[in-house]
Motif scaffolding. Structure first.
Motif, mmCIF file in Angstrom:
data_model
loop_
_atom_site.group_PDB
_atom_site.id
_atom_site.type_symbol
_atom_site.label_atom_id
_atom_site.label_comp_id
_atom_site.label_asym_id
_atom_site.label_seq_id
_atom_site.Cartn_x
_atom_site.Cartn_y
_atom_site.Cartn_z
ATOM 1 N N SER A 240 71.890 -5.066 -15.583
ATOM 2 C CA SER A 240 71.931 -3.689 -16.082
ATOM 3 C C SER A 240 73.208 -3.432 -16.864
ATOM 4 O O SER A 240 73.187 -2.791 -17.923
ATOM 5 C CB SER A 240 71.822 -2.706 -14.914
ATOM 6 N N PHE A 241 74.326 -3.953 -16.354
ATOM 7 C CA PHE A 241 75.612 -3.705 -17.002
ATOM 8 C C PHE A 241 75.669 -4.343 -18.386
ATOM 9 O O PHE A 241 76.247 -3.785 -19.322
ATOM 10 C CB PHE A 241 76.741 -4.242 -16.131
ATOM 11 N N GLU A 242 75.034 -5.508 -18.540
ATOM 12 C CA GLU A 242 75.094 -6.232 -19.808
ATOM 13 C C GLU A 242 74.223 -5.606 -20.899
ATOM 14 O O GLU A 242 74.399 -5.917 -22.070
ATOM 15 C CB GLU A 242 74.673 -7.686 -19.587
ATOM 16 N N GLN A 243 73.287 -4.744 -20.523
ATOM 17 C CA GLN A 243 72.378 -4.180 -21.521
ATOM 18 C C GLN A 243 73.034 -3.137 -22.409
ATOM 19 O O GLN A 243 72.570 -2.856 -23.503
ATOM 20 C CB GLN A 243 71.150 -3.557 -20.832
ATOM 21 N N GLY A 244 74.114 -2.528 -21.935
ATOM 22 C CA GLY A 244 74.769 -1.513 -22.740
ATOM 23 C C GLY A 244 75.575 -0.578 -21.859
ATOM 24 O O GLY A 244 75.504 -0.649 -20.635
ATOM 25 N N PRO A 245 76.373 0.295 -22.466
ATOM 26 C CA PRO A 245 77.265 1.168 -21.699
ATOM 27 C C PRO A 245 76.504 2.165 -20.831
ATOM 28 O O PRO A 245 75.444 2.656 -21.206
ATOM 29 C CB PRO A 245 78.078 1.893 -22.776
ATOM 30 N N LEU A 246 77.075 2.453 -19.674
ATOM 31 C CA LEU A 246 76.541 3.457 -18.762
ATOM 32 C C LEU A 246 77.490 4.645 -18.793
ATOM 33 O O LEU A 246 78.686 4.508 -18.492
ATOM 34 C CB LEU A 246 76.438 2.889 -17.341
ATOM 35 N N LEU A 247 76.976 5.827 -19.189
ATOM 36 C CA LEU A 247 77.823 7.002 -19.340
ATOM 37 C C LEU A 247 77.926 7.794 -18.049
ATOM 38 O O LEU A 247 76.941 7.983 -17.342
ATOM 39 C CB LEU A 247 77.274 7.925 -20.431
ATOM 40 N N CYS A 248 79.124 8.298 -17.773
ATOM 41 C CA CYS A 248 79.328 9.228 -16.664
ATOM 42 C C CYS A 248 78.694 10.564 -17.033
ATOM 43 O O CYS A 248 78.928 11.097 -18.123
ATOM 44 C CB CYS A 248 80.822 9.400 -16.399
ATOM 45 N N GLY A 249 77.900 11.122 -16.127
ATOM 46 C CA GLY A 249 77.239 12.383 -16.403
ATOM 47 C C GLY A 249 78.168 13.576 -16.376
ATOM 48 O O GLY A 249 77.814 14.665 -16.801
ATOM 49 N N VAL A 250 79.399 13.400 -15.885
ATOM 50 C CA VAL A 250 80.362 14.506 -15.813
ATOM 51 C C VAL A 250 81.193 14.587 -17.083
ATOM 52 O O VAL A 250 81.333 15.646 -17.686
ATOM 53 C CB VAL A 250 81.274 14.346 -14.579
ATOM 54 N N CYS A 251 81.767 13.438 -17.514
ATOM 55 C CA CYS A 251 82.687 13.466 -18.656
ATOM 56 C C CYS A 251 82.213 12.633 -19.839
ATOM 57 O O CYS A 251 82.897 12.579 -20.858
ATOM 58 C CB CYS A 251 84.067 13.000 -18.218
ATOM 59 N N LEU A 252 81.066 11.946 -19.711
ATOM 60 C CA LEU A 252 80.490 11.113 -20.759
ATOM 61 C C LEU A 252 81.368 9.919 -21.132
ATOM 62 O O LEU A 252 81.250 9.349 -22.206
ATOM 63 C CB LEU A 252 80.171 11.934 -22.014
ATOM 64 N N THR A 253 82.266 9.503 -20.207
ATOM 65 C CA THR A 253 83.064 8.299 -20.382
ATOM 66 C C THR A 253 82.276 7.094 -19.874
ATOM 67 O O THR A 253 81.469 7.213 -18.955
ATOM 68 C CB THR A 253 84.393 8.422 -19.610
ATOM 69 N N LYS A 254 82.512 5.914 -20.455
ATOM 70 C CA LYS A 254 81.815 4.707 -20.015
ATOM 71 C C LYS A 254 82.322 4.252 -18.641
ATOM 72 O O LYS A 254 83.521 4.265 -18.372
ATOM 73 C CB LYS A 254 82.035 3.576 -21.014
ATOM 74 N N PHE A 255 81.377 3.869 -17.771
ATOM 75 C CA PHE A 255 81.746 3.209 -16.531
ATOM 76 C C PHE A 255 82.237 1.794 -16.844
ATOM 77 O O PHE A 255 81.681 1.110 -17.716
ATOM 78 C CB PHE A 255 80.546 3.120 -15.584
ATOM 79 N N ARG A 256 83.286 1.342 -16.126
ATOM 80 C CA ARG A 256 83.837 0.005 -16.308
ATOM 81 C C ARG A 256 83.914 -0.699 -14.947
ATOM 82 O O ARG A 256 83.939 -0.038 -13.911
ATOM 83 C CB ARG A 256 85.213 0.079 -16.958
ATOM 84 N N PRO A 257 83.955 -2.034 -14.942
ATOM 85 C CA PRO A 257 84.036 -2.747 -13.660
ATOM 86 C C PRO A 257 85.234 -2.290 -12.847
ATOM 87 O O PRO A 257 86.331 -2.069 -13.376
ATOM 88 C CB PRO A 257 84.193 -4.218 -14.104
ATOM 89 N N ALA A 258 85.022 -2.107 -11.555
ATOM 90 C CA ALA A 258 86.106 -1.669 -10.671
ATOM 91 C C ALA A 258 87.133 -2.777 -10.540
ATOM 92 O O ALA A 258 86.776 -3.962 -10.501
ATOM 93 C CB ALA A 258 85.546 -1.305 -9.313
ATOM 94 N N PRO A 259 88.431 -2.427 -10.502
ATOM 95 C CA PRO A 259 89.461 -3.455 -10.332
ATOM 96 C C PRO A 259 89.324 -4.107 -8.933
ATOM 97 O O PRO A 259 88.839 -3.486 -8.008
ATOM 98 C CB PRO A 259 90.769 -2.672 -10.454
ATOM 99 N N PRO A 260 89.746 -5.362 -8.806
ATOM 100 C CA PRO A 260 89.671 -6.029 -7.508
ATOM 101 C C PRO A 260 90.449 -5.273 -6.449
ATOM 102 O O PRO A 260 91.488 -4.650 -6.733
ATOM 103 C CB PRO A 260 90.288 -7.407 -7.771
ATOM 104 N N ALA A 261 89.949 -5.278 -5.229
ATOM 105 C CA ALA A 261 90.650 -4.621 -4.123
ATOM 106 C C ALA A 261 91.964 -5.314 -3.867
ATOM 107 O O ALA A 261 92.072 -6.544 -3.934
ATOM 108 C CB ALA A 261 89.792 -4.632 -2.869
ATOM 109 N N ALA A 262 93.006 -4.525 -3.578
ATOM 110 C CA ALA A 262 94.334 -5.096 -3.328
ATOM 111 C C ALA A 262 94.346 -5.846 -2.006
ATOM 112 O O ALA A 262 93.694 -5.450 -1.066
ATOM 113 C CB ALA A 262 95.377 -3.982 -3.316
#
Length: 235
Positions: A213-235
């Motif tokens: 799903s992620f590779e098909q194209g950007p996923l927009l946040c419904g609140v601010c319309l910013t693209k979702f990005r992979p979460a950084p690794p847990a510390a």
């Protein structure tokens, strides 16, 4: 005022696309309504809900389709039900509908009876308030619905060009997502989910998504319309 435009988006699953459509609709209509309230501060708050269907003609009175209002935290709030298909009628027609709905809101806030008990007949009080918002009332009442047909002329639409462009852009987002949702096959990798975040929201919004799903194209946040990005690794 500079109003952000939704960016084109592609999705692989119809259910995901439907959710994105709803998020885009709500964000876009709320953005347009905020600009209406900025120019006309007495217009009430708005609660946007989405519905299935091909989309009613936005120039028909939205109050006939919804007509609900409520008080939230002591503030009058109007409800507006919006279909994804309604966007295809164009930004100017949709802004006309929003201004029409705003005229009903102003009447409620002022305690003015602008329609009949069945919300159909729009009287001269409605026409006067609609004119305040930049709409042009008809010369004479129409049977059954009265002065409902208040139009947003081209000259007045120029003053709302940014808002109209945002509404038009949202229709493009919907159409692209609809095409992509039916065009891409499933992948063996579709079950391996990982976290994506919208870092612009506070706190950051977090979703689980498959690599496919992620590779098909950007996923927009419904609140601010910013693209979702992979979460950084847990510390």
């Amino acid at each position: 005022m500079t109003i952000p435009h939704p960016a084109p988006v592609a999705h692989d699953e119809s259910e995901t696309a439907a959710l994105v459509h709803g998020a885009v609709i709500i964000s876009t209509v709320e953005t347009a309504w905020q600009e209406i309230r900025r120019r006309h501060p007495d217009v009430p708050e708005l609660a946007v809900t989405t519905a299935s269907g091909n989309g009613a003609d936005p120039t028909r009175c939205a109050t006939l389709r919804t007509g609900r209002e409520f008080t939230r935290d002591g503030v009058l709030t109007m409800e507006l039900r919006f279909c994804a298909g309604t966007l295809r009628h164009g930004g100017q027609a949709n802004l006309q509908a929003l201004l029409h709905h705003a005229a009903h809101g102003l009447a409620r806030r002022r305690g003015v009876k602008e329609v009949s008990s069945g919300y159909r007949w729009h009287n001269k009080h409605f026409a006067r308030i609609a004119r305040e918002l930049g709409l042009t009332p008809p010369r004479r009442a129409t049977p059954v619905v009265g002065m409902t047909d208040c139009r947003l002329g081209d000259a007045e639409a120029t003053r709302w060009s940014e808002v109209i462009a945002v509404l038009d852009a949202a229709a493009g987002v919907r159409l692209e997502a609809a095409v992509q949702s039916t065009a891409t096959p499933r992948s063996p990798r579709s079950g391996n989910r990982f976290a994506v975040v919208c870092a612009e929201c506070s706190p950051p919004r977090r979703l689980q998504i498959t690599p496919f799903s992620f590779e098909q194209g950007p996923l927009l946040c419904g609140v601010c319309l910013t693209k979702f990005r992979p979460a950084p690794p847990a510390a």
